[in-house]
Design a protein around this motif. Structure first.
Motif, PDB file in Angstrom:
ATOM      1  N   GLY A  48       0.727  -1.243  -0.013  1.00 47.48           N
ATOM      2  CA  GLY A  48      -0.006   0.157   0.131  1.00 47.48           C
ATOM      3  C   GLY A  48       0.787   1.324   0.059  1.00 47.48           C
ATOM      4  O   GLY A  48       2.219   1.283   0.166  1.00 47.48           O
ATOM      5  N   CYS A  49       0.035   2.294   0.005  1.00 48.76           N
ATOM      6  CA  CYS A  49       0.640   3.731  -0.217  1.00 48.76           C
ATOM      7  C   CYS A  49       0.062   4.564   1.063  1.00 48.76           C
ATOM      8  O   CYS A  49      -1.110   4.661   1.215  1.00 48.76           O
ATOM      9  CB  CYS A  49       0.358   4.232  -1.629  1.00 48.76           C
ATOM     10  SG  CYS A  49       1.303   5.750  -1.866  1.00 48.76           S
ATOM     11  N   THR A  86      -4.252   3.822  -0.176  1.00 47.45           N
ATOM     12  CA  THR A  86      -4.624   2.727  -0.973  1.00 47.45           C
ATOM     13  C   THR A  86      -4.942   1.743   0.157  1.00 47.45           C
ATOM     14  O   THR A  86      -4.790   1.963   1.346  1.00 47.45           O
ATOM     15  CB  THR A  86      -3.516   2.253  -1.733  1.00 47.45           C
ATOM     16  OG1 THR A  86      -2.539   1.849  -1.024  1.00 47.45           O
ATOM     17  CG2 THR A  86      -3.361   3.170  -2.913  1.00 47.45           C
ATOM     18  N   ASP A  87      -5.315   0.576  -0.223  1.00 48.67           N
ATOM     19  CA  ASP A  87      -5.539  -0.518   0.559  1.00 48.67           C
ATOM     20  C   ASP A  87      -4.162  -0.725   1.155  1.00 48.67           C
ATOM     21  O   ASP A  87      -3.169  -0.973   0.292  1.00 48.67           O
ATOM     22  CB  ASP A  87      -6.190  -1.742  -0.080  1.00 48.67           C
ATOM     23  CG  ASP A  87      -6.176  -2.909   0.806  1.00 48.67           C
ATOM     24  OD1 ASP A  87      -6.623  -2.783   1.958  1.00 48.67           O
ATOM     25  OD2 ASP A  87      -6.228  -3.960   0.287  1.00 48.67           O
ATOM     26  N   THR A  88      -4.043  -0.693   2.412  1.00 42.02           N
ATOM     27  CA  THR A  88      -2.513  -0.888   3.045  1.00 42.02           C
ATOM     28  C   THR A  88      -2.714  -2.039   4.163  1.00 42.02           C
ATOM     29  O   THR A  88      -3.467  -2.049   4.720  1.00 42.02           O
ATOM     30  CB  THR A  88      -2.448   0.509   3.978  1.00 42.02           C
ATOM     31  OG1 THR A  88      -2.391   1.567   2.629  1.00 42.02           O
ATOM     32  CG2 THR A  88      -1.150   0.433   4.323  1.00 42.02           C
ATOM     33  N   CYS A  95       5.501   1.754  -4.618  1.00 40.94           N
ATOM     34  CA  CYS A  95       4.126   1.633  -4.571  1.00 40.94           C
ATOM     35  C   CYS A  95       3.718   0.922  -5.972  1.00 40.94           C
ATOM     36  O   CYS A  95       2.311   1.121  -5.922  1.00 40.94           O
ATOM     37  CB  CYS A  95       3.417   2.899  -4.382  1.00 40.94           C
ATOM     38  SG  CYS A  95       4.094   3.661  -2.960  1.00 40.94           S
ATOM     39  N   GLU A 135      -1.072   3.823  -7.629  1.00 40.85           N
ATOM     40  CA  GLU A 135      -2.562   4.199  -7.169  1.00 40.85           C
ATOM     41  C   GLU A 135      -2.304   5.015  -5.752  1.00 40.85           C
ATOM     42  O   GLU A 135      -1.424   4.719  -4.942  1.00 40.85           O
ATOM     43  CB  GLU A 135      -3.155   3.076  -7.126  1.00 40.85           C
ATOM     44  CG  GLU A 135      -3.402   2.320  -8.356  1.00 40.85           C
ATOM     45  CD  GLU A 135      -4.333   1.139  -8.067  1.00 40.85           C
ATOM     46  OE1 GLU A 135      -4.247   0.734  -7.044  1.00 40.85           O
ATOM     47  OE2 GLU A 135      -4.802   0.558  -9.058  1.00 40.85           O
ATOM     48  N   GLY A 136      -3.217   5.921  -5.538  1.00 41.73           N
ATOM     49  CA  GLY A 136      -3.632   6.552  -4.439  1.00 41.73           C
ATOM     50  C   GLY A 136      -3.137   8.007  -3.887  1.00 41.73           C
ATOM     51  O   GLY A 136      -4.153   8.761  -3.602  1.00 41.73           O
ATOM     52  N   ARG A 184      -6.503   9.744  -9.077  1.00 42.10           N
ATOM     53  CA  ARG A 184      -5.768   9.242  -8.171  1.00 42.10           C
ATOM     54  C   ARG A 184      -4.795   7.913  -8.689  1.00 42.10           C
ATOM     55  O   ARG A 184      -4.363   7.038  -7.755  1.00 42.10           O
ATOM     56  CB  ARG A 184      -6.413   8.780  -6.716  1.00 42.10           C
ATOM     57  CG  ARG A 184      -6.988   9.837  -6.009  1.00 42.10           C
ATOM     58  CD  ARG A 184      -7.898   9.378  -5.016  1.00 42.10           C
ATOM     59  NE  ARG A 184      -6.977   9.397  -3.545  1.00 42.10           N
ATOM     60  CZ  ARG A 184      -6.936  10.298  -2.925  1.00 42.10           C
ATOM     61  NH1 ARG A 184      -7.627  11.376  -2.901  1.00 42.10           N
ATOM     62  NH2 ARG A 184      -6.151   9.957  -1.846  1.00 42.10           N
ATOM     63  N   THR A 185      -4.534   7.957  -9.871  1.00 42.34           N
ATOM     64  CA  THR A 185      -3.601   7.048 -10.471  1.00 42.34           C
ATOM     65  C   THR A 185      -2.722   7.400 -11.647  1.00 42.34           C
ATOM     66  O   THR A 185      -3.098   8.636 -12.099  1.00 42.34           O
ATOM     67  CB  THR A 185      -4.536   5.832 -11.315  1.00 42.34           C
ATOM     68  OG1 THR A 185      -5.198   6.366 -12.325  1.00 42.34           O
ATOM     69  CG2 THR A 185      -5.574   4.992 -10.478  1.00 42.34           C
TER      70      THR A 185
END
Length: 193
Positions: A10-11, A52-54, A115, A127-128, A163-164
């Motif tokens: 994740g980020c 992001t999903d982390t 990332c 992403e993020g 966000r990408t």
């Protein structure tokens, strides 16, 4: 309870308040959030926002200090994390004499190294971070980041989305950034060819 968190995936955006204004850094896999607190109790604890999903591993701060003080390998690993953070700050964030497009390309290249996820239209994707996150991290205005992204998009260096950021040519991104990445990194290996 304060914890040290090791990023597995994740980020995140980490904000540290030392002095009168916060510093924001964007961190990815392998980063240790709160590593400075292991060495210096006076430093205020950082805050983090997941971009992001982390996934993380969390260790209570006092437990990490105890473990590090009794285990030289762990102390070295935390020290390496701090040194990496300082080195990245100099290489990525403290480049105020360069043009915004070079500074942004440098940060995006750094994020590719830490990332990146598989891309749909290109080799790499980050992403993020929103444009406002990139602007805050680089101490630039959002307008400067938008103009730099426009230039990178027109050169087919970055394909921005919501966000990408996808990168059709990592080599072109590295050339634009004017950064010397360590030879053992992916970016350093590409630059050597």
């Amino acid at each position: 309870m304060l914890s040290v968190r090791v990023r597995l995936r994740g980020c995140v955006a980490e904000r540290t308040l030392i002095g009168s204004s916060p510093t924001m850094r964007i961190l990815g896999a392998g980063a240790v959030l709160g590593c400075m607190k292991v060495f210096d109790r006076r430093i205020p604890p950082p805050t983090a926002t997941c971009l992001t999903d982390t996934w993380t591993i969390s260790v209570p701060l006092e437990r990490m200090r105890t473990l590090a003080e009794s285990n030289a390998s762990l102390m070295k690993a935390v020290g390496v994390s701090v040194a990496d953070r300082l080195e990245a700050t100099e290489r990525i964030y403290n480049r105020h004499g360069l043009k915004p497009v070079q500074r942004l390309a440098g940060l995006l290249a750094h994020l590719v190294m830490h990332c990146a996820v598989p891309a749909e239209e290109a080799d790499f994707r980050v992403e993020g971070p929103a444009q406002s996150d990139l602007a805050e991290a680089l101490s630039l205005s959002i307008g400067s980041v938008e103009a730099a992204l426009k230039t990178l998009r027109e050169d087919n260096t970055v394909l921005p989305g919501y966000r990408t950021y996808e990168f059709p040519s990592l080599r072109r991104l590295l050339e634009t950034s004017a950064i010397q990445f360590p030879p053992e990194s992916l970016a350093g290996a590409l630059a050597a060819f």
